[in-house]
Design an enzyme around this catalytic site. Sequence first.
Site, PDB file in Angstrom:
ATOM      1  N   GLY A 254     -16.964 -17.288 -11.688  1.00 56.58           N
ATOM      2  CA  GLY A 254     -17.901 -16.158 -11.637  1.00 56.58           C
ATOM      3  C   GLY A 254     -17.199 -14.916 -11.106  1.00 56.58           C
ATOM      4  O   GLY A 254     -17.290 -13.826 -11.693  1.00 56.58           O
ATOM      5  N   HIS A 255     -16.450 -15.087 -10.011  1.00 57.46           N
ATOM      6  CA  HIS A 255     -15.690 -13.949  -9.462  1.00 57.46           C
ATOM      7  C   HIS A 255     -14.614 -13.497 -10.443  1.00 57.46           C
ATOM      8  O   HIS A 255     -14.357 -12.300 -10.601  1.00 57.46           O
ATOM      9  CB  HIS A 255     -15.012 -14.343  -8.141  1.00 57.46           C
ATOM     10  CG  HIS A 255     -15.960 -14.736  -7.054  1.00 57.46           C
ATOM     11  ND1 HIS A 255     -16.057 -16.013  -6.573  1.00 57.46           N
ATOM     12  CD2 HIS A 255     -16.856 -13.993  -6.350  1.00 57.46           C
ATOM     13  CE1 HIS A 255     -16.967 -16.060  -5.605  1.00 57.46           C
ATOM     14  NE2 HIS A 255     -17.466 -14.859  -5.453  1.00 57.46           N
TER      15      HIS A 255
ATOM     16  N   ARG B  33     -24.821 -10.785 -11.448  1.00 59.91           N
ATOM     17  CA  ARG B  33     -26.283 -10.726 -11.550  1.00 59.91           C
ATOM     18  C   ARG B  33     -26.951 -12.020 -11.101  1.00 59.91           C
ATOM     19  O   ARG B  33     -28.172 -12.113 -11.136  1.00 59.91           O
ATOM     20  CB  ARG B  33     -26.685 -10.344 -12.977  1.00 59.91           C
ATOM     21  CG  ARG B  33     -26.457  -8.869 -13.217  1.00 59.91           C
ATOM     22  CD  ARG B  33     -26.759  -8.422 -14.623  1.00 59.91           C
ATOM     23  NE  ARG B  33     -28.109  -8.772 -15.051  1.00 59.91           N
ATOM     24  CZ  ARG B  33     -28.765  -8.141 -16.010  1.00 59.91           C
ATOM     25  NH1 ARG B  33     -28.185  -7.109 -16.631  1.00 59.91           N
ATOM     26  NH2 ARG B  33     -29.965  -8.521 -16.372  1.00 59.91           N
TER      27      ARG B  33
ATOM     28  N   VAL C 293     -22.265 -16.429 -14.673  1.00 59.31           N
ATOM     29  CA  VAL C 293     -21.376 -17.413 -15.312  1.00 59.31           C
ATOM     30  C   VAL C 293     -21.896 -18.801 -14.933  1.00 59.31           C
ATOM     31  O   VAL C 293     -22.211 -19.052 -13.762  1.00 59.31           O
ATOM     32  CB  VAL C 293     -19.917 -17.236 -14.855  1.00 59.31           C
ATOM     33  CG1 VAL C 293     -19.012 -18.276 -15.506  1.00 59.31           C
ATOM     34  CG2 VAL C 293     -19.429 -15.829 -15.191  1.00 59.31           C
TER      35      VAL C 293
ATOM     36  N   HIS D 114     -14.362 -18.299  -7.612  1.00 58.32           N
ATOM     37  CA  HIS D 114     -14.555 -19.221  -8.735  1.00 58.32           C
ATOM     38  C   HIS D 114     -14.637 -18.392 -10.014  1.00 58.32           C
ATOM     39  O   HIS D 114     -14.470 -17.153  -9.975  1.00 58.32           O
ATOM     40  CB  HIS D 114     -15.805 -20.082  -8.517  1.00 58.32           C
ATOM     41  CG  HIS D 114     -17.045 -19.285  -8.182  1.00 58.32           C
ATOM     42  ND1 HIS D 114     -17.604 -18.367  -9.038  1.00 58.32           N
ATOM     43  CD2 HIS D 114     -17.805 -19.247  -7.061  1.00 58.32           C
ATOM     44  CE1 HIS D 114     -18.670 -17.818  -8.479  1.00 58.32           C
ATOM     45  NE2 HIS D 114     -18.804 -18.326  -7.268  1.00 58.32           N
TER      46      HIS D 114
ATOM     47  N   SER E  45     -21.521 -20.841  -8.043  1.00 63.15           N
ATOM     48  CA  SER E  45     -21.771 -20.307  -6.704  1.00 63.15           C
ATOM     49  C   SER E  45     -20.779 -20.951  -5.757  1.00 63.15           C
ATOM     50  O   SER E  45     -20.452 -22.140  -5.903  1.00 63.15           O
ATOM     51  CB  SER E  45     -23.198 -20.667  -6.269  1.00 63.15           C
ATOM     52  OG  SER E  45     -23.329 -20.513  -4.867  1.00 63.15           O
ATOM     53  N   SER E  46     -20.331 -20.177  -4.778  1.00 67.82           N
ATOM     54  CA  SER E  46     -19.428 -20.753  -3.772  1.00 67.82           C
ATOM     55  C   SER E  46     -20.136 -21.870  -3.011  1.00 67.82           C
ATOM     56  O   SER E  46     -19.501 -22.756  -2.459  1.00 67.82           O
ATOM     57  CB  SER E  46     -18.979 -19.677  -2.781  1.00 67.82           C
ATOM     58  OG  SER E  46     -18.387 -18.616  -3.487  1.00 67.82           O
TER      59      SER E  46
ATOM     60  N   GLN F  50     -29.647  -8.225  -5.088  1.00 66.39           N
ATOM     61  CA  GLN F  50     -28.537  -7.528  -4.419  1.00 66.39           C
ATOM     62  C   GLN F  50     -27.970  -6.437  -5.325  1.00 66.39           C
ATOM     63  O   GLN F  50     -27.722  -5.306  -4.896  1.00 66.39           O
ATOM     64  CB  GLN F  50     -27.441  -8.532  -4.067  1.00 66.39           C
ATOM     65  CG  GLN F  50     -26.148  -7.888  -3.587  1.00 66.39           C
ATOM     66  CD  GLN F  50     -25.127  -8.913  -3.149  1.00 66.39           C
ATOM     67  OE1 GLN F  50     -25.177  -9.366  -2.033  1.00 66.39           O
ATOM     68  NE2 GLN F  50     -24.185  -9.264  -4.020  1.00 66.39           N
TER      69      GLN F  50
END
Length: 285
Positions: free
Chosen positions: A37-38, A149, A177, A35, A186-187, A154
């Site tokens: 974010g990625h 982030r 994002v 998405h 998020s996925s 993580q």
Amino acid sequence: MTTLVRKPADFRQACDDARAASRRVGLVPTMGALHDGHFSLIDEAKKRADFVAVTIFVNPLQFAPGEDLDRYPRTLEDDLAGCRERGVDLVFAPEPGSMYPAQFQTRVSVGAITKPLEGGFRPTHFDGVTTVVTKLFNLAGPCAAMFGRKDYQQWRILSRMAEDLDMPIEVVGCAIVREPDGLALSSRNRYLSASERKRALGLVSGLRRACDAWLAGERNPDALRSLVAERVQSSFDRVDYVAAVDPETLVASEGTPTRLLIAVAAHMATTRLIDNVVLGEDPRP
Ligand code: PAF
């Protein structure tokens, strides 16, 4: 052109070849279902490197029994199209058997920083993450690696691991994002029904309350934490944690904070969502 490779040895070779041609490798490890974010991680990798490799692997080691390994979205064709559109050079999408053959028996384990927050609720999760990311780092070789982030802990753990183990990797933490209404991408958002998605906004609204209070001068971690907790408790079905902790150690610290991580994990029906903000550092979400 985006090349797809399936075998670890081919991934290693492609990254070695890129470096041999004086190209800096930028790595974007993902579990797919890509998405925006990625895609922002890919954009960041393109700024920092001239050969961008995206890995797509739903890592079984980081899911505990009863978590969403089986239903985790697998959308390789769409992911490849997205990577092609953004000029990704290489996609590595291994089969689980090539990452974890039958005789596999090694774990990479980081210490104290893995124990609070997510570690309290998903005790085997981070060993799964650090083990697979170590494998990806070893295959990719020297590179800059992008992590979002939203998974704040993580990112911190992987930075610590790379430093502790002298890995030739620059670990880069990239901004969260959000959708226009503030929901962090998020996925797992695709699991939410329309009404659950609406209720999930209680999370960002809680974080905003804390930001506003911080901007108005509130520095008491408990008070800031409570502002968020009230909102999250009233909109989510179950709350794992709402924490106000030091952004470096991830535990509560003495004295007046100059920066404070507010981190949340909560369940909306069968979906577990996480989000965070670092007060004194991040923009208002
Ligand atoms: O953040 C993720 O998507 C995963 O935890 C990662 C880093 C790709 C390891 O499987």
